[in-house]
Enzyme design. Sequence first.
Site, PDB file in Angstrom:
ATOM      1  CG  HIS A  30     -18.178 -63.722   7.502  1.00 40.74           C
ATOM      2  ND1 HIS A  30     -19.162 -63.138   6.748  1.00 40.74           N
ATOM      3  CD2 HIS A  30     -17.819 -62.780   8.416  1.00 40.74           C
ATOM      4  CE1 HIS A  30     -19.402 -61.911   7.187  1.00 40.74           C
ATOM      5  NE2 HIS A  30     -18.589 -61.668   8.192  1.00 40.74           N
ATOM      6  CG  HIS A  74     -15.571 -58.322   6.312  1.00 36.99           C
ATOM      7  ND1 HIS A  74     -16.739 -57.990   5.664  1.00 36.99           N
ATOM      8  CD2 HIS A  74     -15.938 -58.894   7.486  1.00 36.99           C
ATOM      9  CE1 HIS A  74     -17.772 -58.342   6.426  1.00 36.99           C
ATOM     10  NE2 HIS A  74     -17.315 -58.899   7.531  1.00 36.99           N
ATOM     11  NE  ARG A 108     -19.265 -49.087  13.558  1.00 33.99           N
ATOM     12  CZ  ARG A 108     -20.519 -48.695  13.363  1.00 33.99           C
ATOM     13  NH1 ARG A 108     -21.349 -49.452  12.670  1.00 33.99           N
ATOM     14  NH2 ARG A 108     -20.974 -47.553  13.865  1.00 33.99           N
ATOM     15  CG  HIS A 158     -23.493 -54.622   7.136  1.00 35.51           C
ATOM     16  ND1 HIS A 158     -23.749 -54.317   8.459  1.00 35.51           N
ATOM     17  CD2 HIS A 158     -22.154 -54.778   7.046  1.00 35.51           C
ATOM     18  CE1 HIS A 158     -22.609 -54.266   9.126  1.00 35.51           C
ATOM     19  NE2 HIS A 158     -21.630 -54.538   8.293  1.00 35.51           N
ATOM     20  CG  HIS A 176     -20.751 -62.704  13.936  1.00 37.17           C
ATOM     21  ND1 HIS A 176     -19.462 -63.152  14.018  1.00 37.17           N
ATOM     22  CD2 HIS A 176     -20.732 -61.620  13.094  1.00 37.17           C
ATOM     23  CE1 HIS A 176     -18.685 -62.379  13.283  1.00 37.17           C
ATOM     24  NE2 HIS A 176     -19.428 -61.441  12.708  1.00 37.17           N
ATOM     25  CG  ASP A 194     -15.626 -61.514  10.658  1.00 42.13           C
ATOM     26  OD1 ASP A 194     -15.666 -60.648   9.783  1.00 42.13           O
ATOM     27  OD2 ASP A 194     -16.253 -61.416  11.726  1.00 42.13           O
TER      28      ASP A 194
HETATM   29 ZN    ZN Z   1     -18.266 -59.826   9.100  1.00 42.74          ZN
END
Ligand code: ZN
Length: 449
Positions: A63, A65, A86, A207, A271, A322
């Site tokens: 995972h 990004h 975020r 997502h 997660h 991640d």
């Molecule tokens: Zn993620």
Amino acid sequence: MTSTERTRTYWLEHAWLGTHVEPGVAVDVGDGRVTAVHQGVPTPPPGAEILRGLTLPGLANAHSHAFHRALRGTVQVGSGTFWTWREVMYSVADRLTPDTYHALARAVYAEMALAGITTVGEFHYVHHAPGGAPYADPNAMGEALVEAADEAGVRITLLDTCYLSSGFGEPPNTHQLRFSDGTAEGWAERCSVLKERDHARIGAAIHSVRAVPADQLATVAQWAEARRAPLHVHLSEQTAENDACRQAHGRTPTRLLADHGVLGPRTTGVHNTHLTDEDVALLGDSRTGTCMCPTTERDLADGIGPAAALQRAGSPLCLGSDSHAVVDLLEEARAMELNERLRTRARGHWTAAALLRAATADGHAALGWDDAGRIEAGARADLATIALDSVRTAGPLPRLGAETAVFAATAADVRHTVVGGRHVVRDGAHALVPDVPQALARAVDALHA
Ligand SMILES: [Zn+2]
């Protein structure tokens, strides 16, 4: 990346063969795959490439990004929650272009190769220009990532991500417009154009249940099913998502996914943090995988997911870095065990072997590379060698290599990485990206300028 045609032999001073550490192993490689494994070879055969230390199968980072790497350090000032983090993350996402994303991803994937990672699962949702207009090539961003992986010498599964809404019944916000294809059909049409390559598989992602309306979940699941492609989904990372889902649909996110045909053995929940007992049973019974990202989950104050219970219920475990607060699969592996120790006040939930399996074979399987993550004839020739003579790893007997790798070594101890028979990292230096720290600094600076 083209597989190497010529054959060669690697001599492994110590090798992790899935159940134990074996001294003196010769691995023959041809056309990117292991053709034979010879045990009981105390000295290197003539002409063999020598890998001193403990060699593991290549690690799978299930995972990622890639652009979150630009946040490292910058998001550590002040307080807040996942939701305030975020906002900072979106400000970086707003600035990405195909060129800047390519440069950053190339450097991040090179950092991964230096950490022994041979395959990355890129959960990719920044598809379009800011505001949502497609680029001339509507897959320009995804192509930039696939190209970046090739240049960094690693394999990639591009988990092209459907992202349509900001919440239940809510349109995308300003930042999210560039993530959206309008509908799941629009998403499917765009990603159907993406082509697989020797080093790249195309998978799908939802997502989250807040970003794909319930009546469009099946479209994504069917797209993946038709291609027998991996399907990943962020699942119950935050209690706020669970609360909103219950309010909108009268059920948990896991139950919602089950009811729309999303769960199954090619699906991985990422997660899986805040689950009910029924959620755990649904995931386990359907053999849906679990990707734990412990360094991100602790960084974002998410909570500790029930990884041990999920595995007992039948959910295979894999690991991801991640947000790349840390790029170190060995740290992810031990953090999963250490989190469980803190939660239960008991030790020894997983053996080092089980943790390595999550970081290698099961991680590769979750990304659609069932033939990788093991040192055996027929498998892809992916190797990651850990130094046993660094300040962190010196001392324990080599037969304790698996425990040393998981509980003492870090990514900084990775000495060699071989991907598909190609020696991508040699003696700690990347063979394709000459100065990885500089490449990272330049790419990150360009996004913060
Ligand atoms: Zn993620």
